[in-house]
Design a protein around this motif. Structure first.
Motif, PDB file in Angstrom:
ATOM      1  N   ASP A 158      13.779  84.443  42.762  1.00 53.08           N
ATOM      2  CA  ASP A 158      13.536  84.871  44.139  1.00 53.08           C
ATOM      3  C   ASP A 158      14.489  84.180  45.104  1.00 53.08           C
ATOM      4  O   ASP A 158      14.959  84.789  46.070  1.00 53.08           O
ATOM      5  N   THR A 159      14.786  82.915  44.843  1.00 46.30           N
ATOM      6  CA  THR A 159      15.674  82.162  45.726  1.00 46.30           C
ATOM      7  C   THR A 159      17.116  82.627  45.596  1.00 46.30           C
ATOM      8  O   THR A 159      17.815  82.787  46.593  1.00 46.30           O
ATOM      9  N   PHE A 160      17.567  82.876  44.387  1.00 44.18           N
ATOM     10  CA  PHE A 160      18.970  83.200  44.158  1.00 44.18           C
ATOM     11  C   PHE A 160      19.222  84.666  43.814  1.00 44.18           C
ATOM     12  O   PHE A 160      20.321  85.020  43.387  1.00 44.18           O
ATOM     13  N   SER A 161      18.235  85.517  43.970  1.00 47.01           N
ATOM     14  CA  SER A 161      18.357  86.974  43.790  1.00 47.01           C
ATOM     15  C   SER A 161      18.919  87.351  42.419  1.00 47.01           C
ATOM     16  O   SER A 161      19.917  88.058  42.301  1.00 47.01           O
ATOM     17  N   PHE A 206       8.355  86.276  34.103  1.00 46.90           N
ATOM     18  CA  PHE A 206       7.090  86.979  33.927  1.00 46.90           C
ATOM     19  C   PHE A 206       6.649  86.982  32.469  1.00 46.90           C
ATOM     20  O   PHE A 206       5.470  86.823  32.170  1.00 46.90           O
ATOM     21  N   VAL A 207       7.595  87.157  31.568  1.00 47.23           N
ATOM     22  CA  VAL A 207       7.255  87.137  30.143  1.00 47.23           C
ATOM     23  C   VAL A 207       6.702  85.760  29.757  1.00 47.23           C
ATOM     24  O   VAL A 207       5.681  85.660  29.073  1.00 47.23           O
ATOM     25  N   LEU A 208       7.362  84.703  30.211  1.00 43.42           N
ATOM     26  CA  LEU A 208       6.873  83.353  29.906  1.00 43.42           C
ATOM     27  C   LEU A 208       5.529  83.079  30.559  1.00 43.42           C
ATOM     28  O   LEU A 208       4.667  82.418  29.974  1.00 43.42           O
ATOM     29  N   PHE A 264      12.257  75.888  47.772  1.00 46.32           N
ATOM     30  CA  PHE A 264      12.407  75.751  46.323  1.00 46.32           C
ATOM     31  C   PHE A 264      12.684  74.302  45.943  1.00 46.32           C
ATOM     32  O   PHE A 264      12.076  73.765  45.013  1.00 46.32           O
ATOM     33  N   LEU A 265      13.598  73.661  46.645  1.00 40.06           N
ATOM     34  CA  LEU A 265      13.940  72.276  46.321  1.00 40.06           C
ATOM     35  C   LEU A 265      12.778  71.329  46.575  1.00 40.06           C
ATOM     36  O   LEU A 265      12.549  70.391  45.809  1.00 40.06           O
ATOM     37  N   PHE A 308       8.801  78.523  37.405  1.00 39.36           N
ATOM     38  CA  PHE A 308      10.090  78.023  37.878  1.00 39.36           C
ATOM     39  C   PHE A 308      11.133  79.139  37.883  1.00 39.36           C
ATOM     40  O   PHE A 308      11.872  79.305  38.858  1.00 39.36           O
ATOM     41  N   LEU A 309      11.207  79.907  36.806  1.00 40.68           N
ATOM     42  CA  LEU A 309      12.199  80.977  36.735  1.00 40.68           C
ATOM     43  C   LEU A 309      11.932  82.079  37.757  1.00 40.68           C
ATOM     44  O   LEU A 309      12.868  82.639  38.337  1.00 40.68           O
TER      45      LEU A 309
END
Length: 114
Positions: A64-67, A76-78, A11-12, A58-59
């Motif tokens: 996914d990274t931070f559960s 998904f909406v964006l 992610f980073l 990004f979201l």
């Protein structure tokens, strides 16, 4: 919040490097170019197309990274808003490219859902 170290590093790298390069390039610009970038990023066509896609992706990756499943839904909406906005903006110039954008975003959303 459970965080896997491998996903955090990915992610980073995936988001940190491009954002860092964009910030560096922004500060190397002169004043008129910086104002142009600000006005381009604040335009409704950018916010409804590429901006929504980038923020949504990004979201989704952040969730996914931070559960955090709530952020995944917002992402998904964006992403859907960005896909619709991109296809509408492209529809004015090319109908085939617009349909291709819808197909590609459909595949992207499908793979994020799996």
């Amino acid at each position: 919040m459970n965080t896997d170290t491998d996903s955090l590093v990915t992610f980073l790298i995936a988001f940190g490097v491009p954002v860092g390069m964009m910030i560096r390039a922004y500060f190397k610009m002169n004043e008129t170019d910086q104002q142009s970038v600000k006005s381009d990023f604040a335009s409704p066509s950018f916010l409804l197309s590429i901006g929504s896609v980038a923020l949504g992706n990004f979201l989704i990756e952040f969730s996914d990274t931070f559960s955090t499943p709530t952020l995944r839904l917002v992402g998904f909406v964006l992403l859907v808003i960005g896909a619709i906005g991109s296809s509408i903006i492209t529809w004015k110039s090319s109908k085939v490219k617009s349909l291709l954008i819808v197909a590609l975003f459909s595949v992207l959303i499908y793979f994020h859902l799996i």
